[in-house]
Design a protein around this motif. Structure first.
Motif, mmCIF file in Angstrom:
data_model
loop_
_atom_site.group_PDB
_atom_site.id
_atom_site.type_symbol
_atom_site.label_atom_id
_atom_site.label_comp_id
_atom_site.label_asym_id
_atom_site.label_seq_id
_atom_site.Cartn_x
_atom_site.Cartn_y
_atom_site.Cartn_z
ATOM 1 N N GLY A 197 -4.831 5.123 20.160
ATOM 2 C CA GLY A 197 -3.727 4.592 20.951
ATOM 3 C C GLY A 197 -3.411 3.123 20.748
ATOM 4 N N ARG A 198 -3.913 2.526 19.667
ATOM 5 C CA ARG A 198 -3.752 1.082 19.485
ATOM 6 C C ARG A 198 -2.740 0.762 18.392
ATOM 7 N N THR A 199 -2.333 -0.507 18.384
ATOM 8 C CA THR A 199 -1.537 -1.046 17.284
ATOM 9 C C THR A 199 -2.491 -1.673 16.274
ATOM 10 N N ILE A 200 -2.428 -1.232 15.037
ATOM 11 C CA ILE A 200 -3.273 -1.767 13.962
ATOM 12 C C ILE A 200 -2.426 -2.688 13.097
ATOM 13 N N LEU A 201 -2.901 -3.897 12.877
ATOM 14 C CA LEU A 201 -2.255 -4.831 11.957
ATOM 15 C C LEU A 201 -3.083 -4.874 10.678
ATOM 16 N N LEU A 202 -2.557 -4.270 9.631
ATOM 17 C CA LEU A 202 -3.234 -4.242 8.334
ATOM 18 C C LEU A 202 -2.893 -5.496 7.544
ATOM 19 N N SER A 242 4.314 -2.537 -4.576
ATOM 20 C CA SER A 242 5.141 -1.387 -4.228
ATOM 21 C C SER A 242 4.994 -0.984 -2.768
ATOM 22 N N GLY A 243 3.843 -1.307 -2.180
ATOM 23 C CA GLY A 243 3.536 -0.860 -0.821
ATOM 24 C C GLY A 243 2.709 0.407 -0.791
ATOM 25 N N ALA A 244 2.295 0.914 -1.961
ATOM 26 C CA ALA A 244 1.538 2.163 -2.021
ATOM 27 C C ALA A 244 0.175 2.040 -1.323
ATOM 28 N N THR A 245 -0.510 0.928 -1.539
ATOM 29 C CA THR A 245 -1.804 0.725 -0.882
ATOM 30 C C THR A 245 -1.639 0.654 0.629
ATOM 31 N N MET A 246 -0.647 -0.091 1.088
ATOM 32 C CA MET A 246 -0.396 -0.196 2.514
ATOM 33 C C MET A 246 -0.010 1.156 3.116
ATOM 34 N N ALA A 247 0.739 1.955 2.363
ATOM 35 C CA ALA A 247 1.122 3.279 2.853
ATOM 36 C C ALA A 247 -0.106 4.164 3.034
ATOM 37 N N ALA A 248 -1.018 4.142 2.057
ATOM 38 C CA ALA A 248 -2.238 4.942 2.162
ATOM 39 C C ALA A 248 -3.092 4.487 3.346
ATOM 40 N N ALA A 249 -3.200 3.181 3.535
ATOM 41 C CA ALA A 249 -3.984 2.650 4.657
ATOM 42 C C ALA A 249 -3.324 2.977 5.992
ATOM 43 N N THR A 250 -2.010 2.908 6.042
ATOM 44 C CA THR A 250 -1.271 3.221 7.268
ATOM 45 C C THR A 250 -1.472 4.671 7.672
ATOM 46 N N MET A 251 -1.349 5.578 6.719
ATOM 47 C CA MET A 251 -1.532 6.995 7.020
ATOM 48 C C MET A 251 -2.942 7.289 7.510
ATOM 49 N N ALA A 252 -3.921 6.555 6.973
ATOM 50 C CA ALA A 252 -5.299 6.713 7.447
ATOM 51 C C ALA A 252 -5.427 6.285 8.912
ATOM 52 N N CYS A 253 -4.738 5.210 9.277
ATOM 53 C CA CYS A 253 -4.779 4.733 10.669
ATOM 54 C C CYS A 253 -4.152 5.751 11.624
ATOM 55 N N TYR A 254 -3.014 6.306 11.224
ATOM 56 C CA TYR A 254 -2.366 7.318 12.065
ATOM 57 C C TYR A 254 -3.244 8.561 12.189
ATOM 58 N N ALA A 255 -3.882 8.959 11.097
ATOM 59 C CA ALA A 255 -4.751 10.137 11.123
ATOM 60 C C ALA A 255 -5.928 9.948 12.076
ATOM 61 N N GLU A 269 -1.612 4.332 17.486
ATOM 62 C CA GLU A 269 -0.284 4.500 18.063
ATOM 63 C C GLU A 269 0.788 3.898 17.158
ATOM 64 N N ASP A 270 0.482 2.756 16.552
ATOM 65 C CA ASP A 270 1.458 2.045 15.727
ATOM 66 C C ASP A 270 0.696 1.281 14.655
ATOM 67 N N VAL A 271 1.343 1.077 13.507
ATOM 68 C CA VAL A 271 0.743 0.305 12.423
ATOM 69 C C VAL A 271 1.780 -0.697 11.920
ATOM 70 N N ARG A 272 1.335 -1.930 11.748
ATOM 71 C CA ARG A 272 2.172 -2.995 11.208
ATOM 72 C C ARG A 272 1.409 -3.661 10.077
ATOM 73 N N ILE A 273 2.127 -4.325 9.188
ATOM 74 C CA ILE A 273 1.451 -4.883 8.010
ATOM 75 C C ILE A 273 1.772 -6.371 7.854
ATOM 76 N N LEU A 274 0.826 -7.063 7.227
ATOM 77 C CA LEU A 274 0.949 -8.500 6.982
ATOM 78 C C LEU A 274 0.308 -8.801 5.637
ATOM 79 N N VAL A 275 1.021 -9.530 4.783
ATOM 80 C CA VAL A 275 0.451 -9.912 3.485
ATOM 81 C C VAL A 275 0.653 -11.398 3.256
ATOM 82 N N LEU A 276 -0.273 -11.972 2.512
ATOM 83 C CA LEU A 276 -0.131 -13.373 2.157
ATOM 84 C C LEU A 276 1.044 -13.565 1.209
ATOM 85 N N ALA A 277 1.226 -12.642 0.260
ATOM 86 C CA ALA A 277 2.307 -12.791 -0.728
ATOM 87 C C ALA A 277 2.960 -11.454 -1.019
ATOM 88 N N ARG A 278 4.256 -11.479 -1.182
ATOM 89 C CA ARG A 278 5.055 -10.286 -1.477
ATOM 90 C C ARG A 278 5.660 -10.429 -2.863
#
Length: 243
Positions: free
Chosen positions: A200-205, A212-225, A229-238
């Motif tokens: 039930g938490r918000t995870i900030l990855l 591409s965001g593929a790594t973040m997508a895989a990590a996000t899906m793991a959090c939902y599984a 409740e919610d997943v948000r992302i933060l990166v040093l560089a895009r």
């Protein structure tokens, strides 16, 4: 000798230097004027999903870049502190492969500024993990170094070993968007001993760089599984396309 006197004497012997070019600066762990000017920090209007800067004025509405319109992002919001270009690239590579851990201190301040709009009262900060074989070779996870410092700066809950890499994938350089997503699908999971933290938490990855965001997508899906409740992302560089 008092601690203040000792620090003054130390600075006279070893004056602070720019973390990029080595030019003498006024304070420790900073950039000189020219390096600051040439570092592509992100400000103003940006994509609300990946943080990439966009043309136009910020008016409070959520806007989405072309990549995030084309690719379904499983997370709800995202931010980046800088572009992975020129000085931004140099800083990331120095931290990632050059054992330049001192970069964590200024990077934490840049990340904290980008992170604040993403925070909720129940936010848990977690780094994108390395496979244990890469961890053994590199000796540290640069993303975990960033999250450790960021959680202290923001006074937010933090779990450095929340996620795990189940499969060591081949390097992604040279792979297209679709191939990256296929390669990383299902490779990351929440550690069984940490699943209770997700409920039930918000995870900030947090990661050092996003392409591409593929790594973040895989990590996000793991959090939902695991029950997030919610997943948000933060990166040093895009990473951005340059024409």
């Amino acid at each position: 000798m008092t601690s203040v006197s000792f620090q003054t004497a130390l600075q006279l012997i070893y004056p602070p230097r720019c973390i990029l070019c080595g030019t003498q600066v006024e304070s420790e762990f900073g950039l000189c004027g020219p390096c600051w000017r040439d570092t592509p920090f992100i400000s103003g209007l940006s994509c609300h999903l990946c943080g990439i800067p966009l043309p136009g004025e910020e008016e409070g509405d959520k806007v989405t870049c072309d990549d995030c319109l084309r690719i379904a992002r499983p997370w709800s919001e995202g931010r980046a502190a800088m572009l992975y270009h020129e000085n931004g690239r140099k800083l990331v590579l120095a931290l990632k492969h050059g054992d330049r851990h001192e970069i964590v201190r200024p990077a934490t301040l840049w990340l904290a500024k980008a992170a604040r709009p993403l925070l909720t009262p129940d936010t848990l900060i977690a780094p994108v993990p390395l496979h244990w074989t890469r961890m053994l070779r590199r000796r540290y996870n640069q993303s975990a170094l960033l999250t450790n410092a960021l959680a202290r700066q923001l006074e937010v809950d933090h779990c450095p070993d929340f996620l795990q890499r189940n499969i060591r994938t081949l390097p992604l350089e040279g792979q297209g968007f679709d191939e990256r997503f296929r390669t990383l699908s299902g490779t990351i999971s929440v550690k069984p001993s940490r699943t209770d933290l997700a409920q039930g938490r918000t995870i900030l990855l947090v990661d050092d760089v996003m392409t591409s965001g593929a790594t973040m997508a895989a990590a996000t899906m793991a959090c939902y599984a695991a029950g997030a409740e919610d997943v948000r992302i933060l990166v040093l560089a895009r990473v951005a396309k340059h024409t």
